[in-house]
Design a protein around this motif. Structure first.
Motif, PDB file in Angstrom:
ATOM      1  N   PRO A   1      35.806 -27.914  81.606  1.00 33.63           N
ATOM      2  CA  PRO A   1      35.978 -26.881  80.482  1.00 33.63           C
ATOM      3  C   PRO A   1      34.675 -26.891  79.584  1.00 33.63           C
ATOM      4  N   GLU A   2      34.211 -28.427  79.441  1.00 40.03           N
ATOM      5  CA  GLU A   2      33.057 -28.231  78.419  1.00 40.03           C
ATOM      6  C   GLU A   2      31.668 -27.680  79.071  1.00 40.03           C
ATOM      7  N   VAL A   3      31.347 -28.021  80.234  1.00 43.17           N
ATOM      8  CA  VAL A   3      30.110 -27.516  80.790  1.00 43.17           C
ATOM      9  C   VAL A   3      30.562 -26.009  80.824  1.00 43.17           C
ATOM     10  N   ILE A   4      31.392 -25.513  81.404  1.00 42.19           N
ATOM     11  CA  ILE A   4      31.997 -24.115  81.391  1.00 42.19           C
ATOM     12  C   ILE A   4      31.703 -23.279  80.215  1.00 42.19           C
ATOM     13  N   GLY A   5      32.125 -23.839  78.956  1.00 41.49           N
ATOM     14  CA  GLY A   5      32.013 -23.389  77.859  1.00 41.49           C
ATOM     15  C   GLY A   5      30.538 -23.026  77.559  1.00 41.49           C
ATOM     16  N   ARG A   6      29.842 -23.725  77.625  1.00 46.94           N
ATOM     17  CA  ARG A   6      28.415 -23.715  77.320  1.00 46.94           C
ATOM     18  C   ARG A   6      27.753 -22.932  78.472  1.00 46.94           C
ATOM     19  N   LEU A   7      28.130 -22.920  79.668  1.00 45.39           N
ATOM     20  CA  LEU A   7      27.614 -21.879  80.435  1.00 45.39           C
ATOM     21  C   LEU A   7      28.014 -20.554  79.765  1.00 45.39           C
ATOM     22  N   HIS A   8      29.168 -20.179  79.392  1.00 49.94           N
ATOM     23  CA  HIS A   8      29.473 -18.662  78.954  1.00 49.94           C
ATOM     24  C   HIS A   8      28.452 -18.382  77.835  1.00 49.94           C
ATOM     25  N   ARG A   9      28.128 -19.455  76.984  1.00 54.01           N
ATOM     26  CA  ARG A   9      27.395 -19.431  75.729  1.00 54.01           C
ATOM     27  C   ARG A   9      26.040 -18.712  75.906  1.00 54.01           C
ATOM     28  N   VAL A  10      25.504 -19.175  77.252  1.00 55.72           N
ATOM     29  CA  VAL A  10      24.090 -18.744  77.379  1.00 55.72           C
ATOM     30  C   VAL A  10      24.114 -17.459  78.321  1.00 55.72           C
ATOM     31  N   ALA A  11      25.259 -17.497  79.295  1.00 57.54           N
ATOM     32  CA  ALA A  11      25.218 -16.435  80.294  1.00 57.54           C
ATOM     33  C   ALA A  11      26.419 -15.487  80.358  1.00 57.54           C
ATOM     34  N   GLY A  12      27.171 -15.681  79.770  1.00 57.94           N
ATOM     35  CA  GLY A  12      28.502 -15.205  79.726  1.00 57.94           C
ATOM     36  C   GLY A  12      28.819 -13.744  79.003  1.00 57.94           C
ATOM     37  N   ASN A  13      28.036 -13.576  77.953  1.00 63.51           N
ATOM     38  CA  ASN A  13      28.147 -12.621  77.033  1.00 63.51           C
ATOM     39  C   ASN A  13      27.319 -11.258  77.082  1.00 63.51           C
ATOM     40  N   ARG A  14      26.198 -11.579  77.898  1.00 60.24           N
ATOM     41  CA  ARG A  14      25.234 -10.347  78.015  1.00 60.24           C
ATOM     42  C   ARG A  14      24.702 -10.617  79.404  1.00 60.24           C
ATOM     43  N   ARG A  15      24.175  -9.482  80.117  1.00 60.68           N
ATOM     44  CA  ARG A  15      23.749  -9.354  81.349  1.00 60.68           C
ATOM     45  C   ARG A  15      22.328 -10.099  81.702  1.00 60.68           C
ATOM     46  N   LEU A  16      22.109 -10.999  82.285  1.00 65.61           N
ATOM     47  CA  LEU A  16      20.725 -11.751  82.505  1.00 65.61           C
ATOM     48  C   LEU A  16      19.927 -10.843  83.401  1.00 65.61           C
ATOM     49  N   GLU A  17      18.658 -10.904  83.144  1.00 66.45           N
ATOM     50  CA  GLU A  17      17.643 -10.056  83.931  1.00 66.45           C
ATOM     51  C   GLU A  17      16.234 -11.000  84.115  1.00 66.45           C
ATOM     52  N   VAL A  18      16.038 -11.041  85.093  1.00 65.30           N
ATOM     53  CA  VAL A  18      14.858 -11.849  85.602  1.00 65.30           C
ATOM     54  C   VAL A  18      13.484 -11.036  85.031  1.00 65.30           C
ATOM     55  N   ILE A  19      12.712 -11.811  84.379  1.00 65.97           N
ATOM     56  CA  ILE A  19      11.439 -11.205  83.836  1.00 65.97           C
ATOM     57  C   ILE A  19      10.238 -11.862  84.469  1.00 65.97           C
ATOM     58  N   GLY A  20      10.431 -12.743  85.197  1.00 64.30           N
ATOM     59  CA  GLY A  20       9.139 -13.579  85.934  1.00 64.30           C
ATOM     60  C   GLY A  20       9.693 -14.594  86.616  1.00 64.30           C
ATOM     61  N   ARG A  21       9.111 -15.013  87.560  1.00 64.92           N
ATOM     62  CA  ARG A  21       9.381 -15.992  88.714  1.00 64.92           C
ATOM     63  C   ARG A  21       8.120 -16.899  89.243  1.00 64.92           C
ATOM     64  N   TYR A  22       8.130 -18.184  89.124  1.00 72.19           N
ATOM     65  CA  TYR A  22       7.293 -18.965  89.392  1.00 72.19           C
ATOM     66  C   TYR A  22       7.747 -20.052  90.176  1.00 72.19           C
ATOM     67  N   THR A  23       6.771 -20.868  90.990  1.00 68.28           N
ATOM     68  CA  THR A  23       7.023 -21.970  91.557  1.00 68.28           C
ATOM     69  C   THR A  23       6.169 -23.197  91.398  1.00 68.28           C
ATOM     70  N   GLU A  24       6.778 -24.388  90.967  1.00 67.45           N
ATOM     71  CA  GLU A  24       5.693 -25.481  90.665  1.00 67.45           C
ATOM     72  C   GLU A  24       6.247 -26.511  91.797  1.00 67.45           C
ATOM     73  N   VAL A  25       5.233 -26.979  92.378  1.00 65.55           N
ATOM     74  CA  VAL A  25       5.248 -27.862  93.506  1.00 65.55           C
ATOM     75  C   VAL A  25       5.232 -29.332  92.893  1.00 65.55           C
ATOM     76  N   LEU A  26       6.253 -30.064  92.881  1.00 67.82           N
ATOM     77  CA  LEU A  26       6.367 -31.432  92.310  1.00 67.82           C
ATOM     78  C   LEU A  26       6.077 -32.232  93.609  1.00 67.82           C
ATOM     79  N   PRO A  27       5.100 -33.311  92.979  1.00 67.58           N
ATOM     80  CA  PRO A  27       4.943 -34.431  94.179  1.00 67.58           C
ATOM     81  C   PRO A  27       5.837 -35.684  94.038  1.00 67.58           C
TER      82      PRO A  27
END
Lengths: 418, 156
Positions: A180-206
């Protein structure tokens, strides 16, 4: 005993025992190719929820997006009935990729380019080219059936517009998996409004993927390694905050609140302090408290390899995928909300300077895993120390702790078998 | 301004820009931009999709100065340097601001001597004559790849 138990404990000879408790991590766990193979079977294809895509990326039937479960290529598709299906991106015939691009829209079906075996949007084999031969010659045996043939399928779940998939029948529902704790915070950032992708990059980690999994759960390092944070009071450990760990240990959420003290003495004499450093253009940190709760930064993980973060008004998903024992693709997916005003969107674009491969705060995370790889190159049998904040994996009202890192290992060891 | 003169001035701007970065005179780098400007580092894929978020986004010269101040005073990364190889500009429009596109390569050399072809791409520029000095009103750095090795510390 699992078949590959011997391979798992390859190093050294004779096989090492993992020290008691959760406060030590042997370095061979980042170095051994056999561990990566075991992780593929038991973690990425095991009882976990892997990030697949956002629902908003595949709004209409036939829209699809490709990603990986660890090393396994998968395709996630919006089906005709509006549901979501996901399957291994591997032709049942000879193993070729079925989808070659990263994403597409409006597909009616999927056809492998190699021999034109054709699949429906759920990954079911529908037809085989020249199945009955040509001019009465060749073709598949008479008893060949397309039914039941196809790449492996995933079980899919969605939460807060985010699509996750699992290969295991044993994976609990995502609410149970995260608690419940993590779920609650997931709702906080993603649950109330529709997310939209505005950019996408890949970082290659060694570095090995688990070094990054630890890094994102390591609330202790943030204001020490990332001097930009401390200098501009974006986060310091003396700011209020804490870390919540999911009941199974594997996932977490950390929060940092706006600073309350005007003069901070906790860091006096340490490298990462320069109270005199001011931004020439302070609009970078011009922040709107969108949730009205004073949380300046929230970092949330879903075991094994998903992060969603809010840093001021910058929002991003990070997905990190192994490409080998010591190479990891860190996929940054920069986000806004679909109903952002133009002013808020510009604010997000500016604050995204904090994150990503060139991020004022994130760039060090790109190289720190490589420093561990190189530092521990000859130390397979030595161990890292994880004693900050005790020995457990419980939720704590401080970030001066490695509880979430220990939690990661608790779940990982249960799955991989150490 | 004749076509040849414009071309020459742009080429000189680009080589001066590259030389400033490659010789580690980063404090001078913001001077290549107007006070109100756009400097963005993106990829061909994001550019094509119209996705506005870059790995770097600045809308003022002061933000560029802040980036250099952060690199010098805050950020941790291994010593490294870039070598920019900049092509001849294609001038797309010179009626008002000069609109130009210029290919570039960056070779990165790390502390231990490892050298990589780090980035290939194109500068999409809008350049203005600011009292006799050409400065960027806008420089969008479109990298051909969306993959970046380890980190992007120094400006492109």
């Amino acid at each position: 005993m699992p078949d590959d138990a011997a391979a798992l404990s390859f190093h050294p000879d004779p096989s090492p025992a993992w020290p008691e408790g959760l406060t030590r991590v042997p370095y061979w766990v980042y170095q051994d190719p056999a561990v990566l193979r075991a992780e593929q079977a038991r973690v990425f294809e095991g009882p976990v929820w892997n990030y697949l895509c956002l629902e908003s990326e595949i709004p209409n039937p036939g829209d699809w997006r490709a990603t990986h479960l660890g090393l396994m290529p998968v395709v996630t598709v919006r089906t005709e009935d509006g549901g979501i299906a996901a399957f291994e991106n591997r032709c049942a015939h000879r193993g070729s990729l079925i989808c070659l691009d990263d994403a597409g829209s409006g597909a009616k079906d999927f056809t492998c380019v190699y021999h034109a075996w054709r699949y429906d949007l759920c990954g079911n084999l529908k037809s085989v080219a020249f199945r009955h031969g040509v001019n009465g010659k060749g073709g598949m045996p008479k008893d060949f059936r397309v039914e039941g043939r196809g790449p492996r399928k995933l079980r899919v779940t969605t939460i807060c517009g985010i699509v996750f998939g699992t290969m295991s029948d044993d994976t609990p529902d995502i609410e149970t998996f995260l608690g419940p704790e993590v779920i609650g915070r997931l709702h906080r950032v993603a649950g109330n409004r529709r997310l939209e992708v505005i950019g996408r990059y890949t970082e290659v980690l060694p570095n090995n993927w688990k070094l990054y999994a630890e890094n994102v759960r390591d609330t202790y390092h943030a204001s020490l390694l990332h001097m930009f944070f401390a200098t501009f009071k974006i986060t310091r450990l003396s700011q209020p905050g804490g870390v919540m760990v999911s009941p199974n240990g594997g996932s977490h959420v950390s929060a940092t609140y706006a600073p309350t003290e005007t003069v901070d003495r906790a860091y006096d004499g340490m490298r990462s302090v320069d109270d005199g450093f001011k931004l020439a253009d302070p609009s970078l940190l011009d922040t709107v408290d969108e949730n009205g709760d004073g949380i300046r930064q929230q970092l949330l993980t879903v075991f094994p390899n998903f992060v969603i973060q809010q840093t001021h008004n910058a929002i991003a998903v990070r997905q990190f995928l192994p490409r080998g024992t010591s190479e990891t693709d860190l996929n940054w997916i920069y986000l806004g909300y679909a109903d952002d005003t133009p002013e808020m969107r510009t604010r997000r674009l500016k604050q995204l300077n904090l994150v990503g491969p060139a991020g004022f705060v994130s760039m060090e995370d790109g190289c720190i895993g490589g420093f561990v790889e190189r530092g521990a190159a000859a130390a397979s049998d030595e161990t890292a120390i994880l004693e900050m904040g005790g020995t457990g994996t419980e939720t704590q009202d401080t970030r001066t702790t490695e509880a979430a890192v220990r939690g990661f290992w608790k779940l990982w060891r249960g799955m991989v078998g150490h | 301004m004749g076509d040849a003169e414009t071309l020459l001035r742009l080429a000189a701007l680009n080589t001066a820009y590259a030389r400033t970065i490659d010789t580690d005179r980063l404090e001078e780098w913001p001077d290549f931009f107007l006070e109100r400007c756009i400097y963005r580092v993106t990829s061909a894929e994001n550019h094509r999709r119209g996705q506005a978020a870059g790995i770097v986004y600045a809308d003022s010269r002061a933000m560029l100065a802040d980036r250099i101040a952060a690199l010098r005073n805050a950020n941790i990364f291994e010593r490294q340097c870039y070598r920019h190889i900049v092509g001849m500009p294609s001038i797309l429009d010179a009626a008002g601001d000069i609109v130009a596109e210029t290919s570039f390569l960056v070779v990165r050399t790390l502390r231990d001597g490892r050298m990589d072809l780090f980035v290939a791409g194109a500068y999409l520029d809008r350049v203005r004559d600011d009292g006799g000095v050409l400065r960027f009103a806008e420089r969008v750095v479109v990298c051909d790849s969306s993959r970046f090795d380890t980190l992007v510390a120094i400006p492109l």
